[in-house]
Structure formats: C-alpha cells, structure tokens
Write a protein that holds these residues in place. Structure first.
Motif, PDB file in Angstrom:
ATOM      1  N   LYS A 277       0.773  -1.116  -0.023  1.00 59.54           N
ATOM      2  CA  LYS A 277       0.071   0.156  -0.026  1.00 59.54           C
ATOM      3  C   LYS A 277       1.002   1.080  -0.148  1.00 59.54           C
ATOM      4  CE  LYS A 277      -3.888  -2.262   2.693  1.00 59.54           C
ATOM      5  NZ  LYS A 277      -4.434  -2.181   3.728  1.00 59.54           N
ATOM      6  N   THR A 278       1.890   1.247   0.568  1.00 58.16           N
ATOM      7  CA  THR A 278       2.851   2.501   0.809  1.00 58.16           C
ATOM      8  C   THR A 278       3.754   2.417  -0.324  1.00 58.16           C
ATOM      9  OG1 THR A 278       4.093   1.004   2.182  1.00 58.16           O
ATOM     10  CG2 THR A 278       2.411   2.528   3.353  1.00 58.16           C
ATOM     11  N   GLY A 279       3.731   1.296  -1.369  1.00 59.04           N
ATOM     12  CA  GLY A 279       4.924   1.504  -2.493  1.00 59.04           C
ATOM     13  C   GLY A 279       6.128   0.879  -1.951  1.00 59.04           C
ATOM     14  N   ASP A 280       6.409   0.458  -0.783  1.00 55.40           N
ATOM     15  CA  ASP A 280       7.576  -0.030  -0.467  1.00 55.40           C
ATOM     16  C   ASP A 280       8.113  -1.422  -0.898  1.00 55.40           C
ATOM     17  OD1 ASP A 280       8.477   1.998   1.078  1.00 55.40           O
ATOM     18  OD2 ASP A 280       6.873   1.400   2.700  1.00 55.40           O
ATOM     19  N   LEU A 281       7.108  -2.100  -1.357  1.00 54.99           N
ATOM     20  CA  LEU A 281       7.275  -3.577  -2.491  1.00 54.99           C
ATOM     21  C   LEU A 281       6.576  -3.382  -3.708  1.00 54.99           C
ATOM     22  CD1 LEU A 281       6.797  -6.123   0.631  1.00 54.99           C
ATOM     23  CD2 LEU A 281       8.896  -5.388  -0.065  1.00 54.99           C
ATOM     24  N   GLU A 297      -4.639   1.146  -4.730  1.00 56.07           N
ATOM     25  CA  GLU A 297      -3.684   2.250  -4.789  1.00 56.07           C
ATOM     26  C   GLU A 297      -2.644   2.334  -4.110  1.00 56.07           C
ATOM     27  OE1 GLU A 297      -6.577   5.629  -4.403  1.00 56.07           O
ATOM     28  OE2 GLU A 297      -6.128   5.638  -2.357  1.00 56.07           O
ATOM     29  N   VAL A 298      -1.468   3.031  -4.353  1.00 59.90           N
ATOM     30  CA  VAL A 298      -0.443   3.277  -3.724  1.00 59.90           C
ATOM     31  C   VAL A 298      -0.340   4.798  -2.920  1.00 59.90           C
ATOM     32  CG1 VAL A 298       1.936   3.785  -3.488  1.00 59.90           C
ATOM     33  CG2 VAL A 298       1.031   1.534  -4.671  1.00 59.90           C
ATOM     34  N   THR A 299      -0.216   4.629  -1.774  1.00 59.30           N
ATOM     35  CA  THR A 299      -0.216   6.091  -0.924  1.00 59.30           C
ATOM     36  C   THR A 299       1.373   6.268  -0.629  1.00 59.30           C
ATOM     37  OG1 THR A 299      -2.377   5.733  -0.385  1.00 59.30           O
ATOM     38  CG2 THR A 299      -1.059   7.625   0.825  1.00 59.30           C
ATOM     39  N   ASP A 302       4.542  11.427   0.926  1.00 57.75           N
ATOM     40  CA  ASP A 302       4.022  12.499   0.875  1.00 57.75           C
ATOM     41  C   ASP A 302       2.492  12.788   0.973  1.00 57.75           C
ATOM     42  OD1 ASP A 302       3.624  11.716  -1.717  1.00 57.75           O
ATOM     43  OD2 ASP A 302       4.871  13.229  -2.704  1.00 57.75           O
ATOM     44  N   GLY A 303       1.827  11.693   0.935  1.00 61.91           N
ATOM     45  CA  GLY A 303       0.319  11.579   0.952  1.00 61.91           C
ATOM     46  C   GLY A 303      -0.415  11.565  -0.348  1.00 61.91           C
ATOM     47  N   THR A 304       0.550  11.415  -1.554  1.00 59.88           N
ATOM     48  CA  THR A 304       0.226  11.194  -2.884  1.00 59.88           C
ATOM     49  C   THR A 304      -0.445   9.875  -3.294  1.00 59.88           C
ATOM     50  OG1 THR A 304       2.126  11.092  -3.897  1.00 59.88           O
ATOM     51  CG2 THR A 304       1.231  13.523  -3.552  1.00 59.88           C
ATOM     52  N   SER A 305      -1.580   9.678  -3.925  1.00 61.44           N
ATOM     53  CA  SER A 305      -2.078   8.166  -4.058  1.00 61.44           C
ATOM     54  C   SER A 305      -1.966   8.155  -5.641  1.00 61.44           C
ATOM     55  CB  SER A 305      -3.186   8.002  -3.541  1.00 61.44           C
ATOM     56  OG  SER A 305      -3.040   8.169  -2.226  1.00 61.44           O
TER      57      SER A 305
END
Length: 483
Positions: A277-281, A297-299, A302-305
């Motif tokens: 979810k955070t785009g770390d993987l 979606e990925v958030t 900086d809060g952008t998704s």
C-alpha cells in the motif's frame, strides 16, 4: 356401572387430549441447542461468515432447533490465548466455546487435554470422501481414524505483484515474468530492480529500492526444506525427529538472508500488504486469503496516491526441483467435547457450511479455498459468482483460479502437529529473520559512516556468519522440542 364406564372413557380421553396438548407445547417451547463458535475472521471474511451463520439459523437451524452464535475473538493468536485460558479455567476467562477455530498445533494441545471431540462418528465414509483428503488428514493426530479438526476453509501461498510498477521495470530492463517462477529468479529480479532504481539517482549512491517481501517466513523454511528433500519436522505418533540439513539451509539462506541484507528484500508494516500500500514493495508472497487486502492504490509518504493494477502468480519454487510444493494452511474448527446432542449440532452446522453451495460463496468473498473436491473447481466458482450477483475483484478471482489450479498441480504440505510444535514453529518464523534484521541494522550503521553497501554487506555475508546462525537455530529448536 354404565355411568362409570362412560366416565372412565371420558377421563381417559381428557388425559390423552391433555397429554397431546402438553407434548405439542413442549415441542414448540423446547430450548434450542445453542452452538457458540469462536472465530478470527475480520473484514469481508467476517461479513460473509456472519451472513452464512444467519442463513443457517433461518433454515436448517430452524428446522433442527439449532442456533449458532458466531463471535469474533480478535486475531488467531488472541483467540488461541482465550481458548486455552477458558479450558484451563483461569480466573476471568470466558466459558469454553462449543466450536473454535484452531491450527493443528493448538488443536493437538487441546486434544492432549482430552477436550477435543472426535468428529468421525458424525460423518459417514461417503461424506468424508467429499473432502480433500489432505485437509482431513491434517486433523488426525493418530492412526485410529479419529478426526479432531473439521476443515472449513483453506489457503495456500501466492505471489502477488504491483503490475503497474512491474511493467515499467520489465520494459526498461527486459526482465520478464518467467523469473517469478523460482526463488533464484526472484532474487535476481530483486537485485536488478535495486540496481535499476539506484541508477535513477546517480548523485546518490546505494539508494536502490526494495523489490520483494513475504509473510509467514516459517513457511519459506518448512516448505523449502521439504521441497529440497528434507522434512524439517518429521513426525510419527506425536514424536518429532528434527532434521536440519546444512546444505538445504544454506540454499534457503542464500535466497533470502543475502538478498535481504543487500536491500533487495524488505519488511516494514505488520503485513506485506501494508508495504504494498505504501509502495515499499513491488512483489510479495502472502496467503491466498490475503487477496482481499491487496491495495487498489499506492499512497506515498508525501500523501499522494495513484492507482495500481495487481496480478497473481503461483508460489515460486527452487530451480531444479521436480515437485512443485506449497503450504497447506488455514485454521479448521475444533468441537469441544461435551455431549452427543451438542456435538452433533455443531457438526450439522459445519457440514452445512462446508457444502459447496455455501463454502464456495465464503471462498469467493474471503479468498479462502473450498475444502471439498466439488467446491475446488472453476465451474463451482463460476456458478457461485453468477448466482451471487455480487462483483468480485480481479485480484480475488485470480487468486481463487490459481489457488484451485495449484490444488491439482502442486503438492500441498503442512507439518504434522507435535508437542511444543507452536514454540518450535515460532523459532523457525523468527530465527533467520531476526538475524537478517540485526545484521541489516549494522550494515546501515556502517553505510551511515561512509562505507559502501557492498563493503558493509561483505562483513556479514560470510560462511562463518551462516554457520553461527545455523548452530544457534538448531540448538534453539532442540531446546523447544525437548522442554
């Protein structure tokens, strides 16, 4: 005399009428058999489970005077803790439930206390033949045929991918999806991803991004060992023979610990779906039931998704192995030993719940796999989706399709239960991971002092480090088993 005869006949008729009236009254006011079920389902899983319980109560339950009360008890760990406290009669504990969800290790412990009902007497051979054989076998702790765990929903492990990020990476580097079929391929793809992202900021060295992570690390060790020819916990008659093969463990180490300390693999949130979810993987291995948690979606920090598309692949295996293997997991239901009426009522509900008509609906909404042969088919899933009229996400549908296919193409394995098995599994879960995290922290400290990642990693990626870990791992397992 005649009057006496007439009076006797009238009295007899009155008594009979009162008796019939009384019987009819008792039938209508008879207290139903209550069955309290403790479970750990949440979100969509809990919603569909509660809906099915209500449907049972309004149909079969109403006909047979059975009322099921489903109660969520938090996580599986919290549920297990509450069950054990109840069974041991600890102060402040709730009463022992009639049915509770449990993994084999917990069920085995309850059975050793003579508190788990034998369910085999409530199932005909024809009924048992409808269930996937390995699912039933998991609930048998001896050779006498007793069944102590009723399979209700199973899962395995799948590889899930942020396909949006993957397509960008694949197009730029030429790495294709064939690399995702083996652990060696995953490690190579993760290294390429790190280098590709690192090159995007040439003025900042060693800032490549993590590619892969996994849940339930013990499954990697246990299934990997089995596939590579060594059964870590070889159990017979409740006795366990520990088999730690150094060569096998080195392959497992090289394909997880080494990529991990290099920054190619990672783990941050509670579950890897949190990291997606955070785009770390970009990729993760998780339970097939985890499909319901895959993000749309990925958030970013900086809060952008931004929206992403997901894709699903079978669990990777090691190169050169002939037999594709995956874990067989998912808690079953244990019926507490009580009396025939209560136990039969509990099994009546469980049989209804696991019938294909209901079980496939539960699977469709929860991501679990059905437990009968009939339910494990594309046609059954298609029919259930059609009849429900409810939308099913692409990721859940893909997970079900691939999971069902894996039941046919893969060998599903789970360790048999044994005394102190829960403690032993915890060691398998955390030993290598704890070592990797501790060493990674030291590597990051060295990098903050000016060392390159390669030089810092070289201090820990050594034969000596592996051998020290292996010795501590085997010692801890022997201590857990023997205590």
């Amino acid at each position: 005399m005649k009057i006496r005869k007439i009076t006797a006949v009238l009295l007899a008729g009155l008594v009979m009428a009162l008796g019939l009236s009384s019987c009819g009254s008792n039938s209508k006011s008879e207290t139903p058999t209550s069955v309290i079920v403790w479970h750990y389902y949440n979100g969509a899983q809990q919603q569909i489970f509660d809906e099915l319980v209500q449907e049972f109560n309004e149909t079969v339950g109403a006909e047979q005077n059975i009322v099921v009360d489903s109660q969520n008890q938090g996580t599986i760990s919290e549920l297990t803790d509450k069950v054990l406290k109840a069974i041991h009669g600890e102060i402040g504990a709730d009463e022992v439930p009639d049915v509770f969800a449990a993994y084999a290790d917990t069920a085995y412990e309850i059975d050793q206390l003579d508190m788990a009902a034998d369910l085999s007497s409530y199932l005909s051979q024809e009924e048992m033949d409808q269930y996937v054989a390995s699912y039933l076998e998991e609930g048998r702790f001896s050779d006498d045929g007793d069944l102590k765990i009723f399979p209700v929903a199973k899962s395995t492990e799948l590889l899930m991918l942020n396909n949006t990020a993957w397509q960008e990476f694949s197009s730029a580097t030429g790495i294709d999806a064939s690399s995702l079929s083996t652990w060696e391929g995953i490690a190579k793809a993760a290294e390429e991803y790190y280098n590709w992202t690192d090159a995007q900021t040439p003025d900042v060295p060693d800032d490549g991004k993590v590619f892969f992570g996994r849940d339930a690390f013990a499954n990697y060790i246990i299934i990997g060992s089995k596939q590579l020819g060594t059964e870590l916990f070889q159990v017979s008659g409740g006795k366990v023979n520990l088999q730690v093969n150094a060569e096998v463990m080195r392959k497992l180490w090289d394909n997880f610990y080494v990529p991990y300390i290099n920054g190619y693999y990672g783990a941050y949130g509670r579950f890897r779906s949190d990291d997606m979810k955070t785009g770390d993987l970009v990729a993760m291995v998780c339970a097939s039931s985890g499909a319901t948690y895959f993000p749309a979606e990925v958030t970013s920090e900086d809060g952008t998704s931004y929206p992403i598309e997901g894709s699903v692949y079978p669990l990777p295996n090691f190169e050169g192995t002939d037999n594709a293997m995956a874990v067989q997991q998912g808690a079953g239901m244990v019926v507490t030993k009580s009396n025939e009426i209560k136990e039969k009522a509990a099994v009546t509900f469980l049989k209804w719940f696991t019938a294909p008509e209901q079980n496939v609906r539960f699977a469709m909404s929860s991501g679990y796999l059905p437990v009968t042969y009939e339910g494990n088919s594309q046609s059954a899933i298609d029919q259930a989706i059609k009849e429900s009229g409810q939308p099913v996400s692409d990721i859940v549908r893909s997970s079900l399709d691939i999971g069902v296919t894996m039941t046919q193409d893969y060998t599903f394995y789970t360790s048999k239960a044994f005394k102190n098995g829960f403690d032993a599994r915890n060691i398998v879960e955390y030993s290598m991971m704890d070592q990797a995290n501790a060493d990674l922290e030291q590597i990051q400290n060295l990098m903050s002092q000016g060392s390159s990642r390669a030089d810092a990693v070289a201090r820990y990626n050594t034969d000596e480090n592996f051998e020290n870990w292996l010795n501590s791992f085997e010692t801890a397992l022997n201590q857990a088993i023997d205590k």
